[in-house]
Design an enzyme around this catalytic site. Structure first.
Site, PDB file in Angstrom:
ATOM      1  N   GLU A  45       0.729  -1.028   0.035  1.00 24.82           N
ATOM      2  CA  GLU A  45      -0.026  -0.040  -0.006  1.00 24.82           C
ATOM      3  C   GLU A  45       0.739   1.414  -0.066  1.00 24.82           C
ATOM      4  O   GLU A  45       0.509   2.204  -0.663  1.00 24.82           O
ATOM      5  CB  GLU A  45      -0.894   0.073   1.272  1.00 24.82           C
ATOM      6  CG  GLU A  45      -2.073  -1.234   1.240  1.00 24.82           C
ATOM      7  CD  GLU A  45      -1.100  -2.360   1.869  1.00 24.82           C
ATOM      8  OE1 GLU A  45      -0.095  -2.343   2.285  1.00 24.82           O
ATOM      9  OE2 GLU A  45      -1.957  -3.459   1.884  1.00 24.82           O
ATOM     10  N   HIS A  70     -10.318  -5.172  10.228  1.00 22.29           N
ATOM     11  CA  HIS A  70     -10.489  -4.800   8.875  1.00 22.29           C
ATOM     12  C   HIS A  70     -11.587  -3.448   8.874  1.00 22.29           C
ATOM     13  O   HIS A  70     -12.001  -2.983   7.713  1.00 22.29           O
ATOM     14  CB  HIS A  70     -10.793  -5.799   8.129  1.00 22.29           C
ATOM     15  CG  HIS A  70      -9.636  -6.797   7.699  1.00 22.29           C
ATOM     16  ND1 HIS A  70      -8.852  -7.279   8.785  1.00 22.29           N
ATOM     17  CD2 HIS A  70      -9.174  -7.342   6.315  1.00 22.29           C
ATOM     18  CE1 HIS A  70      -7.924  -8.042   7.987  1.00 22.29           C
ATOM     19  NE2 HIS A  70      -8.221  -7.896   6.679  1.00 22.29           N
TER      20      HIS A  70
END
Lengths: 684, 684
Positions: free
Chosen positions: B416, B478
């Protein structure tokens, strides 16, 4: 039953595979493929190698097991249930359901025991493992004595392709190699599949060579993740290694046993489907009914793990008893540290701390750190290569380096994210008080780790210095703006921005004493005045998060100036000027929103009386969120733009952090009809 | 002058050294050591190898130069001034001063030209370089034709030990090796000194071997950073490489020439001190007075660079003219892309987009992405290994892979942070419209890059899906909570959380059209209802950030429900229920705080009339900051805790995102005397 003859190993392995496939199928959600591929390794490790006792998951000298590939949670849950931890088959049937003990990703503290860390965000578990191995080496160096080895355990990590791609794992691997953490053994589950497809799409590097470059002992790639003998031999070799952490690369097959899903990206994150589960069972010679079938011989074999664990712990206990007999004081100290207790009188020097005058709060921190360090022999931490700036060094107490594991100051290198992950691992391991420092701006680099510390409520202490545009010349790339708001928004994290040296001392005391949830100290680079406590409230009021620092004598406040950190003295000076103009002004020092929110309503309304709506917040940071305390009729002096490069006092002045600017905001509010303020906002 | 005889090279090199030392000394702040060590390389590269034209810094086919070691800014400023860019010696004398063109770290867009990217936070520049090299290969593949090469330039990066330690650089290096970006040439300035001391303290890995493992062409270590011939040879070898990015490792000496500071950590971040500057000048045979001395022969030699650049650009222009003659349409397209313009009618298909019903906004995004992709031939992006989940794939338009640089979909891998840095580099390079996707929670991993996009106001588009607890089973690791607040607090970033498929289409149109500042689209995993636009305001109102979606017919609102994204339909349903109970309720859809804040006060007060104080915000995220719109008398329905693992609708229900809970909050507010609401806050 129409179960074909299997050898016991295979039976045990397939039990994990089919429990995983069934659980994901029943939840209609989850990741079946990785547990199926890793089942042989999981079985082998947990029954033959891992030093653990399912009947006492808190045995301090147990090996640590970290499933960095947290999406493979059913591997861990299967092993916990099968080896006899406090996790029932019923809970496995409730995989990923509300309030089950088997959440989608492993959650430390949620399952009663046996889950060493919360994983899922990739790379984090790997870095946790490095932190655990650091803690082990530190405690071994402090407590083991010739002939007495009471701290001597491994940390095992299972990492995926995804873990290997994450920067945090790269940083942590480099650090582990540097520190020569030979008790760290990581398995790289090379299943060659990621969510988007084959790893060939994005990841073709030579991992073996990379880890050798970091100074690791790399074993493999083992070509067959089903070959127990080869994996046993690899683990033995890793255990025998005495100078380097080990990486065992194992080629596995995601969704192993599924005729149509094995080696496919679909096997990663989707249920196999009812039909494919049936086909898989047939393919593996497994009864197609009932679901969640656990063959008796397999369970019986797994459950022998507890007996093995009891024996191992009993052996250790004998060693510990001999150690305690030989050195009772040391044994007591060890027990205290394992419990996470602080020694009697650890903070006595802080209480006596008398700062001399204007000082940067980072420097005040360095002073109180070093006042307490001699009495906190398990305080261990450092900086991501900013020690001279963060003032995080425990002077005269040594560096933690390869072969010098008794040292108290860590050098994390320019690796903020690995530092964050390692601090979590150290806290999870227990026995140590970990802290880590960097510039506040670089908390961005480690945000994902900070969040996990908060989620797990770990007692990690962050030292974030250079906390505003006041740092000056380094400019907008280094000047935090939105970081305070970002940190305050994280549940369970306590953020403290002290206003001077005295508040800093209290903040450090509070941070060390706190045993649940992380604390971030936000400290200045620049010198700030010492608040005159003879004329204002004592600094230990910081414990309440916000307190009345000063107010106009004998009069009810018409206005409240609320400030934090380096802006508190500005509020004090502005209040004095406003008093001269005839106003009655209260100054509230608000070092910690979170601590304030934990106070009873009565206290909060006493500090911020609802009837006083003329309020101004002053903080050299984004005003984001300040409406909470300022209300609709107040004003906020902050920064909703990036900073600028110039000497700190110039930047502060140019961007509005002056007494004059506070007065300019205050006067209209004082003159406005009560409750009808302009609601203006400073967006300088 | 008492300048000793030097050869011209040495004179030019020492000019950089002494300008750097003098500037840092005058500012009494900065990093003298690295520019002094790198002066020979900087001189060599900028005068002999870098394809650039100081008279036209925007020449599209120029080589890109990235100083990832941004603290060495005086190296760059020296080179800009000396080679004749629009940067005067006076500005160098104002190094690190308010509103100078020479801020502490290089700021793209701040200095008029010649600074390709803002650096300082380590590792970022390296990843920017990878993004620039991606953009170059992409445009070369799209525009070059046999016999016509109009895109053909290198990206040069100078990286430090610190860059090498950062995870983002590791990720980016792995990606660059995978993509075989042979036009990327990185210098590793191995000066073996970090802030805490020798790199031996924290960094003993074999960088050469590591980069070889990534698939790079590694040259060196060159033992002497003063050996121009050896460095020339290395650069030539790197330029000749046709399959791999190159890393040239150069051993330099920080603070070179300073008798008492060379090779010391002090030389990194402190002025040398007046006396040591004098000693250095003497040691290098430099006149001790005046400061900022620039020998005429050196300046004259440097200024020849402009002539060289003019010739190089003229050659290129001839090639381009021939190309334009051969294919005028393609040439025009190229010119349009370089200017950053969108083609006529690029969004015509979006305007016609008719979503069919309830859909996840990520799926709606995937649809509108693919409606626009055929008309935006320079739209290039992808996901950090979550493409199927983020719906970021441009279908049928190919993958961007080694040897397939015309492909439109990138596979960033589970990287990322490198994705964030590379997107910045792509935007900085120009000619492409870059976007990148991951789960909203993992925006944490790339925060530092997002911030730099915001600081540089780059047109980068983020696709952040799985935007709340509504994602369900994956659980709290998450489920974003504080991410929305964190992103909203970043200056210059536009965050948009659309309420349904129609708002999503508008949001995408707006994101692509926007050419200044990054945009983050926040999208659901779960299906959400389609808002009935026949009964409410049109979705293009999203452009205003917030708008009145619906209200009780013919009556002034007594209450305002403000919601974003997946909670808007909840607000609509609750409003209908409240209307049945007799209340007059307005529903405001507020997809973007930032867009709303840019509206005139008249519009903002029309949407949120100050007299309506009974307000409730509904957003499945931290309530942090919502006081701004809710005021002191309203209520906030949000989440000031972490989420939980269970099916999404269960988590939503259990944590209070139900019509019933909205009603439970609404009724007391409706019954309270006006302006005297409870100020309650939901901390569910």
């Amino acid at each position: 039953m129409d179960l074909k003859e299997h050898d016991l190993d295979q039976l045990c392995i397939n039990t994990i595979r089919m429990l995983s496939a069934d659980a994901v199928q029943k939840a209609n959600s989850g990741h079946p493929g990785t547990p199926m591929g890793l089942a042989p390794l999981g079985y082998l490790l947990w029954t033959q190698f891992l030093k653990h006792n399912p009947n006492n998951p808190h045995w301090p000298d147990r090996d640590r097991f970290v499933l960095s590939a947290g999406h493979a949670s059913m591997l861990l849950y299967s092993l916990l249930y099968l080896t006899g931890y406090d996790l029932s088959l019923e809970e496995i049937k409730r995989f990923r359901q509300w309030e089950s003990k088997t959440p989608g990703h492993p959650e430390q503290g949620h399952v009663p025991s046996g889950v060493e860390t919360t994983t899922g965000p990739l790379g984090q578990g790997f870095a946790n493992g490095v932190g655990m191995a650091i803690a082990e080496r530190f405690l071994a160096a402090h407590f083991n004595r010739p002939g007495h080895s009471i701290v001597d355990h491994h940390t095992y990590v299972i990492a995926s392709d995804g873990d290997m791609m994450e920067g945090i794992a790269s940083e942590a691997a480099s650090l582990a190699g540097h520190l020569q953490l030979e008790k760290l053994i990581c398995f790289y589950d090379a299943n060659q599949i990621t969510i988007e497809g084959s790893t060939d799409l994005a990841f073709r590097e030579d991992v073996k060579k990379r880890f050798e470059a970091y100074g690791w002992n790399v074993i493999g790639p083992l070509p067959d993740g089903n070959n127990l003998a080869a994996m046993s031999k690899a683990i033995q070799a890793a255990q025998a290694e005495t100078e380097r952490p080990s990486l065992i690369i194992v080629r596995t097959h995601i969704g192993y046993g599924s005729p149509n899903r094995q080696d496919s990206a679909q096997a990663h994150g989707e249920p196999l489907g009812e039909e494919e589960v049936r086909l898989t069972k047939e393919h593996l010679g497994w009864p197609t009914e009932p679901d969640f079938y656990v063959p008796e011989p397999a369970l019986a074999h797994y459950r022998k793990t507890a007996g093995r664990g009891e024996r191992l712990e009993a052996e250790w206990q004998r060693r510990f008893d001999a150690y305690a007999a030989a050195d009772p004081d040391l044994a007591k100290e060890w027990q205290r540290m394992v419990k996470g207790e602080r020694p009697e009188g650890w903070d006595s020097e802080i209480k006596k701390y008398q700062p001399k005058g204007a000082t940067a709060t980072r420097r005040a921190f360095g002073e109180v750190l070093n006042l307490t360090a001699p009495r906190l022999s398990n305080l261990i931490g450092g900086s991501a290569d900013l020690a001279p700036s963060n003032d995080t060094t425990q002077k005269g107490l040594g560096d933690f380096l390869a072969g010098h594991y008794e040292g108290r100051t860590l050098h994390f290198g320019v690796r903020e994210h690995a530092m964050g992950g390692a601090l979590n691992g150290m806290a999870l391991h227990g026995g140590v008080i970990p802290y880590g420092g960097t510039f506040l701006i670089f908390s961005d680099y480690m945000k994902a780790s900070i969040r996990l510390a908060a989620l797990m409520e770990l007692p990690v202490i962050y030292i974030f210095t250079h906390d505003s545009i006041g740092l000056g010349e380094d400019g907008p790339t280094h000047q935090p703006i939105e970081q305070l708001a970002g940190l305050r928004a994280i549940p369970n994290l306590t953020v403290i921005r002290p206003a001077d040296a005295t508040e800093t001392a209290t903040a450090w005391r509070l941070a060390v004493a706190r045993r649940k949830g992380p604390v971030a100290l936000i400290l200045t680079r620049q010198k700030i005045p010492l608040i005159d406590r003879s004329r204002s409230a004592p600094a230990d009021q910081l414990e309440k998060g916000a307190y009345v620092l000063s107010e106009t004598e004998g009069r009810a406040a018409e206005m409240i100036l609320i400030a934090t950190g380096s802006e508190v003295h500005l509020a004090v000076e502005a209040a004095q000027a406003l008093e001269k103009e005839g106003a009655a002004v209260r100054v509230v020092s608000m070092p910690s929103w979170e601590l304030f929110e934990r106070q009873p309503v009565s206290y909060r309304t006493a500090v911020l009386p609802p009837e006083v709506t003329a309020r101004i917040s002053i903080e050299a940071a984004s005003t984001f969120g300040w409406e909470r305390y300022v209300g609709g009729s107040g004003a906020m002096i902050g920064l909703n733009r990036f900073g600028a490069s110039a000497p700190g006092e110039v930047v502060m002045r140019e961007l509005g952090f002056t007494v004059e600017n506070v007065l300019a905001h205050a006067r209209p509010l004082l003159n406005a009809p009560s409750g009808a303020g302009a609601g203006r906002r400073k967006g300088s």
